[in-house]
Design a protein around this motif. Structure first.
Motif, PDB file in Angstrom:
ATOM      1  N   LYS A   1     -15.710 -12.689   7.576  1.00 39.82           N
ATOM      2  CA  LYS A   1     -14.385 -12.155   7.059  1.00 39.82           C
ATOM      3  C   LYS A   1     -14.535 -11.419   5.694  1.00 39.82           C
ATOM      4  O   LYS A   1     -15.550 -10.986   5.770  1.00 39.82           O
ATOM      5  CB  LYS A   1     -15.177 -13.817   5.900  1.00 39.82           C
ATOM      6  N   LYS A   2     -14.233 -11.107   5.467  1.00 41.23           N
ATOM      7  CA  LYS A   2     -13.802 -10.312   4.072  1.00 41.23           C
ATOM      8  C   LYS A   2     -14.769 -10.084   2.851  1.00 41.23           C
ATOM      9  O   LYS A   2     -14.405 -11.413   2.686  1.00 41.23           O
ATOM     10  CB  LYS A   2     -11.846 -10.236   3.509  1.00 41.23           C
ATOM     11  N   LYS A   3     -15.425  -9.285   2.810  1.00 40.61           N
ATOM     12  CA  LYS A   3     -16.027  -9.897   2.443  1.00 40.61           C
ATOM     13  C   LYS A   3     -15.902  -8.325   0.705  1.00 40.61           C
ATOM     14  O   LYS A   3     -15.594  -6.730   0.611  1.00 40.61           O
ATOM     15  CB  LYS A   3     -17.752  -8.821   2.247  1.00 40.61           C
ATOM     16  N   PHE A   4     -16.038  -9.364  -0.665  1.00 39.21           N
ATOM     17  CA  PHE A   4     -15.494  -8.603  -1.521  1.00 39.21           C
ATOM     18  C   PHE A   4     -16.529  -8.530  -2.423  1.00 39.21           C
ATOM     19  O   PHE A   4     -17.657  -9.623  -2.119  1.00 39.21           O
ATOM     20  CB  PHE A   4     -14.494  -9.461  -2.221  1.00 39.21           C
ATOM     21  N   TYR A   5     -17.018  -7.523  -3.201  1.00 41.88           N
ATOM     22  CA  TYR A   5     -18.006  -7.687  -3.613  1.00 41.88           C
ATOM     23  C   TYR A   5     -18.949  -7.850  -5.202  1.00 41.88           C
ATOM     24  O   TYR A   5     -19.486  -8.362  -5.507  1.00 41.88           O
ATOM     25  CB  TYR A   5     -18.644  -5.651  -3.913  1.00 41.88           C
TER      26      TYR A   5
ATOM     27  N   ALA B   1     -11.359  -9.922  -5.705  1.00 40.14           N
ATOM     28  CA  ALA B   1     -11.816 -10.998  -4.719  1.00 40.14           C
ATOM     29  C   ALA B   1     -10.321 -11.293  -5.413  1.00 40.14           C
ATOM     30  O   ALA B   1      -9.438 -11.778  -4.559  1.00 40.14           O
ATOM     31  CB  ALA B   1     -12.098 -11.710  -4.784  1.00 40.14           C
ATOM     32  N   LYS B   2     -10.009 -11.540  -6.666  1.00 40.91           N
ATOM     33  CA  LYS B   2      -8.796 -11.749  -7.536  1.00 40.91           C
ATOM     34  C   LYS B   2      -8.014 -10.580  -7.367  1.00 40.91           C
ATOM     35  O   LYS B   2      -6.500 -11.587  -7.085  1.00 40.91           O
ATOM     36  CB  LYS B   2      -9.199 -12.288  -8.683  1.00 40.91           C
ATOM     37  N   LYS B   3      -8.094  -9.778  -7.636  1.00 38.87           N
ATOM     38  CA  LYS B   3      -7.133  -8.812  -7.506  1.00 38.87           C
ATOM     39  C   LYS B   3      -6.045  -9.213  -5.631  1.00 38.87           C
ATOM     40  O   LYS B   3      -5.067  -8.370  -5.810  1.00 38.87           O
ATOM     41  CB  LYS B   3      -7.816  -7.254  -7.724  1.00 38.87           C
ATOM     42  N   ALA B   4      -7.151  -8.830  -4.749  1.00 34.43           N
ATOM     43  CA  ALA B   4      -6.470  -9.261  -3.031  1.00 34.43           C
ATOM     44  C   ALA B   4      -5.739 -10.787  -3.236  1.00 34.43           C
ATOM     45  O   ALA B   4      -4.592 -10.499  -2.752  1.00 34.43           O
ATOM     46  CB  ALA B   4      -8.300  -8.992  -2.433  1.00 34.43           C
ATOM     47  N   ILE B   5      -5.901 -11.439  -4.088  1.00 28.12           N
ATOM     48  CA  ILE B   5      -5.218 -12.558  -4.356  1.00 28.12           C
ATOM     49  C   ILE B   5      -3.644 -12.335  -4.098  1.00 28.12           C
ATOM     50  O   ILE B   5      -3.169 -12.866  -4.110  1.00 28.12           O
ATOM     51  CB  ILE B   5      -5.852 -13.879  -5.197  1.00 28.12           C
ATOM     52  N   GLN B   6      -3.535 -11.513  -5.375  1.00 28.96           N
ATOM     53  CA  GLN B   6      -2.810 -11.504  -6.613  1.00 28.96           C
ATOM     54  C   GLN B   6      -1.868 -10.541  -5.636  1.00 28.96           C
ATOM     55  O   GLN B   6      -0.284 -10.963  -5.471  1.00 28.96           O
ATOM     56  CB  GLN B   6      -3.296 -10.426  -7.504  1.00 28.96           C
ATOM     57  N   THR B   7      -2.219  -9.793  -4.540  1.00 29.65           N
ATOM     58  CA  THR B   7      -1.553  -8.693  -3.989  1.00 29.65           C
ATOM     59  C   THR B   7      -0.997  -9.995  -2.296  1.00 29.65           C
ATOM     60  O   THR B   7       0.415  -9.262  -2.427  1.00 29.65           O
ATOM     61  CB  THR B   7      -2.275  -7.863  -3.156  1.00 29.65           C
TER      62      THR B   7
ATOM     63  N   TYR C   1     -10.488 -17.530  -4.144  1.00 24.18           N
ATOM     64  CA  TYR C   1     -11.906 -16.485  -3.878  1.00 24.18           C
ATOM     65  C   TYR C   1     -12.873 -17.828  -4.328  1.00 24.18           C
ATOM     66  O   TYR C   1     -13.011 -18.392  -5.297  1.00 24.18           O
ATOM     67  CB  TYR C   1     -12.012 -15.489  -4.818  1.00 24.18           C
ATOM     68  N   TYR C   2     -14.159 -17.512  -3.392  1.00 27.59           N
ATOM     69  CA  TYR C   2     -15.835 -18.617  -3.766  1.00 27.59           C
ATOM     70  C   TYR C   2     -16.643 -17.169  -3.672  1.00 27.59           C
ATOM     71  O   TYR C   2     -16.744 -16.351  -3.073  1.00 27.59           O
ATOM     72  CB  TYR C   2     -14.907 -19.430  -2.546  1.00 27.59           C
ATOM     73  N   ARG C   3     -18.115 -17.869  -3.904  1.00 25.87           N
ATOM     74  CA  ARG C   3     -18.724 -16.859  -4.101  1.00 25.87           C
ATOM     75  C   ARG C   3     -19.522 -17.591  -2.957  1.00 25.87           C
ATOM     76  O   ARG C   3     -20.033 -18.642  -1.841  1.00 25.87           O
ATOM     77  CB  ARG C   3     -19.804 -17.140  -5.049  1.00 25.87           C
ATOM     78  N   CYS C   4     -20.389 -16.409  -1.661  1.00 25.07           N
ATOM     79  CA  CYS C   4     -20.412 -17.346  -0.814  1.00 25.07           C
ATOM     80  C   CYS C   4     -21.910 -16.937  -1.112  1.00 25.07           C
ATOM     81  O   CYS C   4     -22.878 -16.387  -1.223  1.00 25.07           O
ATOM     82  CB  CYS C   4     -20.342 -15.979   0.284  1.00 25.07           C
ATOM     83  N   LEU C   5     -22.720 -18.499   0.329  1.00 26.98           N
ATOM     84  CA  LEU C   5     -24.566 -18.616  -0.378  1.00 26.98           C
ATOM     85  C   LEU C   5     -25.238 -17.754   1.060  1.00 26.98           C
ATOM     86  O   LEU C   5     -26.038 -17.754   0.463  1.00 26.98           O
ATOM     87  CB  LEU C   5     -24.437 -20.186  -0.444  1.00 26.98           C
ATOM     88  N   ASN C   6     -23.939 -16.551   1.682  1.00 26.78           N
ATOM     89  CA  ASN C   6     -24.735 -16.528   3.034  1.00 26.78           C
ATOM     90  C   ASN C   6     -24.458 -15.342   2.579  1.00 26.78           C
ATOM     91  O   ASN C   6     -25.700 -14.559   2.397  1.00 26.78           O
ATOM     92  CB  ASN C   6     -24.145 -16.226   4.031  1.00 26.78           C
ATOM     93  N   CYS C   7     -24.367 -14.818   1.952  1.00 17.85           N
ATOM     94  CA  CYS C   7     -24.151 -12.398   1.748  1.00 17.85           C
ATOM     95  C   CYS C   7     -24.060 -12.841   0.251  1.00 17.85           C
ATOM     96  O   CYS C   7     -24.488 -11.819  -0.032  1.00 17.85           O
ATOM     97  CB  CYS C   7     -23.065 -12.492   2.485  1.00 17.85           C
ATOM     98  N   GLY C   8     -24.258 -13.437  -0.444  1.00 19.29           N
ATOM     99  CA  GLY C   8     -23.916 -13.310  -1.945  1.00 19.29           C
ATOM    100  C   GLY C   8     -22.594 -12.916  -2.338  1.00 19.29           C
ATOM    101  O   GLY C   8     -22.735 -12.253  -3.773  1.00 19.29           O
ATOM    102  N   GLY C   9     -21.648 -12.404  -1.603  1.00 16.47           N
ATOM    103  CA  GLY C   9     -20.209 -11.732  -2.277  1.00 16.47           C
ATOM    104  C   GLY C   9     -19.239 -12.887  -2.334  1.00 16.47           C
ATOM    105  O   GLY C   9     -19.420 -13.919  -2.753  1.00 16.47           O
ATOM    106  N   TRP C  10     -18.154 -12.052  -2.011  1.00 16.83           N
ATOM    107  CA  TRP C  10     -17.209 -13.062  -2.300  1.00 16.83           C
ATOM    108  C   TRP C  10     -16.525 -12.979  -1.483  1.00 16.83           C
ATOM    109  O   TRP C  10     -16.001 -11.912  -1.093  1.00 16.83           O
ATOM    110  CB  TRP C  10     -16.363 -11.978  -3.847  1.00 16.83           C
ATOM    111  N   HIS C  11     -15.240 -14.487  -0.818  1.00 14.83           N
ATOM    112  CA  HIS C  11     -14.276 -14.415   0.106  1.00 14.83           C
ATOM    113  C   HIS C  11     -12.638 -15.449  -0.007  1.00 14.83           C
ATOM    114  O   HIS C  11     -13.311 -16.428  -1.863  1.00 14.83           O
ATOM    115  CB  HIS C  11     -14.826 -15.187   1.125  1.00 14.83           C
ATOM    116  N   ILE C  12     -12.055 -15.102   0.664  1.00 13.39           N
ATOM    117  CA  ILE C  12     -10.808 -15.649   0.303  1.00 13.39           C
ATOM    118  C   ILE C  12     -10.478 -16.776   1.507  1.00 13.39           C
ATOM    119  O   ILE C  12     -11.161 -16.829   2.103  1.00 13.39           O
ATOM    120  CB  ILE C  12      -9.741 -14.586   0.440  1.00 13.39           C
ATOM    121  N   THR C  13      -9.692 -18.293  -0.053  1.00 14.31           N
ATOM    122  CA  THR C  13      -9.595 -19.106   1.533  1.00 14.31           C
ATOM    123  C   THR C  13      -8.685 -19.855   0.783  1.00 14.31           C
ATOM    124  O   THR C  13      -7.568 -19.591  -0.141  1.00 14.31           O
ATOM    125  CB  THR C  13     -10.856 -20.638   1.246  1.00 14.31           C
TER     126      THR C  13
END
Length: 64
Positions: A16-20, A25-31, A42-54
């Motif tokens: 998955k694309k990781k947003f820091y 992540a919110k800006k990417a969603i708007q785009t 968007y949600y916080r990933c428990l594995n990497c600590g970053g943000w992903h989109i769903t």
């Protein structure tokens, strides 16, 4: 790490694309919404600590 654990880590996060930040992540969603008209979240990933989109709303994700 066992092979199945590596696969699960890749499936849940690595592919998955990781947003820091949540802001990026919110800006990417708007785009995406401007380009496609589709709503994403968007949600916080428990594995990497970053943000992903769903496409799944947070209250639905909490049940999984």
């Amino acid at each position: 790490m066992a092979r199945s654990e590596k696969y699960l880590a890749w499936r849940n996060c690595g592919r998955k694309k990781k947003f820091y930040t949540s802001k990026t992540a919110k800006k990417a969603i708007q785009t995406i919404k401007n380009q496609t008209g589709r709503q994403f979240y968007y949600y916080r990933c428990l594995n990497c600590g970053g943000w992903h989109i769903t496409k799944i709303k947070q209250e639905k994700m909490a049940r999984h």
